[in-house]
Scaffold this active site. Structure first.
Site, PDB file in Angstrom:
ATOM      1  N   TRP A  29      33.393  72.231  -3.833  1.00 53.78           N
ATOM      2  CA  TRP A  29      33.522  73.697  -3.853  1.00 53.78           C
ATOM      3  C   TRP A  29      33.034  74.204  -5.206  1.00 53.78           C
ATOM      4  CZ3 TRP A  29      35.630  78.278  -1.680  1.00 53.78           C
ATOM      5  CH2 TRP A  29      35.954  78.180  -0.319  1.00 53.78           C
ATOM      6  N   HIS A  95      45.445  81.577  -1.574  1.00 52.02           N
ATOM      7  CA  HIS A  95      44.926  80.214  -1.588  1.00 52.02           C
ATOM      8  C   HIS A  95      44.853  79.664  -3.014  1.00 52.02           C
ATOM      9  CE1 HIS A  95      43.340  78.229   2.044  1.00 52.02           C
ATOM     10  NE2 HIS A  95      43.012  77.297   1.184  1.00 52.02           N
TER      11      HIS A  95
HETATM   12  C1  DLZ Z   1      39.741  76.861   0.751  1.00 48.22           C
HETATM   13  C2  DLZ Z   1      39.332  76.949  -0.677  1.00 48.22           C
HETATM   14  C3  DLZ Z   1      39.231  78.189  -1.316  1.00 48.22           C
HETATM   15  C4  DLZ Z   1      39.555  79.476  -0.636  1.00 48.22           C
HETATM   16  N1  DLZ Z   1      38.847  78.277  -2.597  1.00 48.22           N
HETATM   17  C5  DLZ Z   1      38.546  77.142  -3.276  1.00 48.22           C
HETATM   18  C6  DLZ Z   1      38.121  77.208  -4.617  1.00 48.22           C
HETATM   19  O1  DLZ Z   1      37.972  78.274  -5.236  1.00 48.22           O
HETATM   20  N2  DLZ Z   1      37.851  76.029  -5.247  1.00 48.22           N
HETATM   21  C7  DLZ Z   1      37.969  74.806  -4.635  1.00 48.22           C
HETATM   22  O2  DLZ Z   1      37.710  73.778  -5.272  1.00 48.22           O
HETATM   23  N3  DLZ Z   1      38.355  74.737  -3.357  1.00 48.22           N
HETATM   24  C8  DLZ Z   1      38.640  75.849  -2.670  1.00 48.22           C
HETATM   25  N4  DLZ Z   1      39.034  75.787  -1.364  1.00 48.22           N
HETATM   26  C9  DLZ Z   1      39.034  74.443  -0.699  1.00 48.22           C
HETATM   27  C10 DLZ Z   1      40.321  73.626  -0.941  1.00 48.22           C
HETATM   28  O3  DLZ Z   1      40.324  73.042  -2.237  1.00 48.22           O
HETATM   29  C11 DLZ Z   1      40.397  72.481   0.096  1.00 48.22           C
HETATM   30  O4  DLZ Z   1      39.195  71.749   0.062  1.00 48.22           O
HETATM   31  C12 DLZ Z   1      40.639  72.995   1.500  1.00 48.22           C
HETATM   32  O5  DLZ Z   1      41.773  73.821   1.536  1.00 48.22           O
HETATM   33  C13 DLZ Z   1      40.817  71.819   2.515  1.00 48.22           C
HETATM   34  O6  DLZ Z   1      41.974  71.056   2.157  1.00 48.22           O
END
Ligand code: DLZ
Length: 164
Positions: A29, A95
Site C-alpha cells: 500500500w 481504518h
Molecule cells: C485498507 C487500507 C487502507 C484504507 N489504508 C491503508 C493505508 O493507508 N496504508 C496501508 O499500508 N494499508 C492500508 N490499508 C490496507 C490494510 O493495511 C490491510 O492490507 C487490509 O486491511 C487487509 O488486511
C-alpha cells in the site's frame, strides 16, 4: 516545533553492520512511499557494512500485514533484526486508527516474544505530502532512520550478550 531530519545522525555513533543479518518487510500500500523507505533502509545498511546477501526484503499487501510478515521472517530466516516499513495515510474512515493500533501493538509484541529487534519504520501521516517529505523528501527518509536503529539495537544486544 522543528521536525527532525530522519536521515541526519552522528555517523560515528553507528557500529559496523558487517556481521549482522537483516530482514525487511515492506507494505505494498502507498508503494511510492514504502518503496522509497525500502531503498533508504537497504542503502543505509550497506553504507554501514552490511552485505547484499545479508539483507532479505519481502513484501506484504498492507501495513496491517507487517506484523505477520515480520514474524514469518523471524521464524523462517536467520535475520538478527527485522525492519518493517509501511505508510498509513489518514482517510475519511477510522481504518487509519485500527491499522496503526494493530501494527504498533503487533510489532511491540514481536520484540518481546523473540527477544530481538523489530524496528518500526511506519509513517502515519495526515496526507500524501507529509509522507513524501519523510520518504526521501525534505525531512529525510524514515527508512534510513529505521536501518540505523536496527544496527544500534543489534549492537546493544551483542554487547550485552558478549559480556554475560
Ligand atoms: C485498507 C487500507 C487502507 C484504507 N489504508 C491503508 C493505508 O493507508 N496504508 C496501508 O499500508 N494499508 C492500508 N490499508 C490496507 C490494510 O493495511 C490491510 O492490507 C487490509 O486491511 C487487509 O488486511
Amino acid at each position: 516545533m522543528a521536525t527532525k531530519n530522519l536521515s541526519e545522525y552522528d555517523l560515528t555513533s553507528v557500529p559496523s553492520a558487517a556481521a549482522m543479518k537483516f530482514g525487511i518487510v515492506v507494505a505494498e500500500w502507498n508503494y511510492e512511499i514504502t518503496g522509497a523507505l525500502a531503498e533508504g533502509a537497504v542503502e543505509t545498511l550497506k553504507k554501514h557494512g552490511a552485505s547484499e546477501e545479508s539483507i532479505v526484503v519481502k513484501h506484504v499487501p498492507g501495513t496491517f500485514e507487517l506484523t505477520l510478515g515480520a514474524q514469518y521472517l523471524a521464524e523462517y530466516t536467520d535475520a538478527d533484526a527485522i525492519i518493517v516499513l509501511g505508510c498509513v495515510i489518514q482517510g475519511e474512515t477510522r481504518h487509519f486508527d485500527f491499522i496503526c493500533q494493530g501494527v504498533t501493538q503487533g510489532i511491540t509484541s514481536l520484540n518481546m516474544k523473540y527477544n530481538k529487534p523489530f524496528i518500526f519504520g511506519v509513517l502515519t501521516t495526515d496526507n500524501q505530502q507529509q509522507a513524501l517529505d519523510r520518504a526521501g523528501g525534505r525531512l529525510g527518509n524514515k527508512g534510513d532512520e529505521a536501518a540505523v536503529t536496527a544496527i544500534k539495537m543489534l549492537a546493544l544486544q551483542n554487547d550485552l550478550t558478549s559480556t554475560k
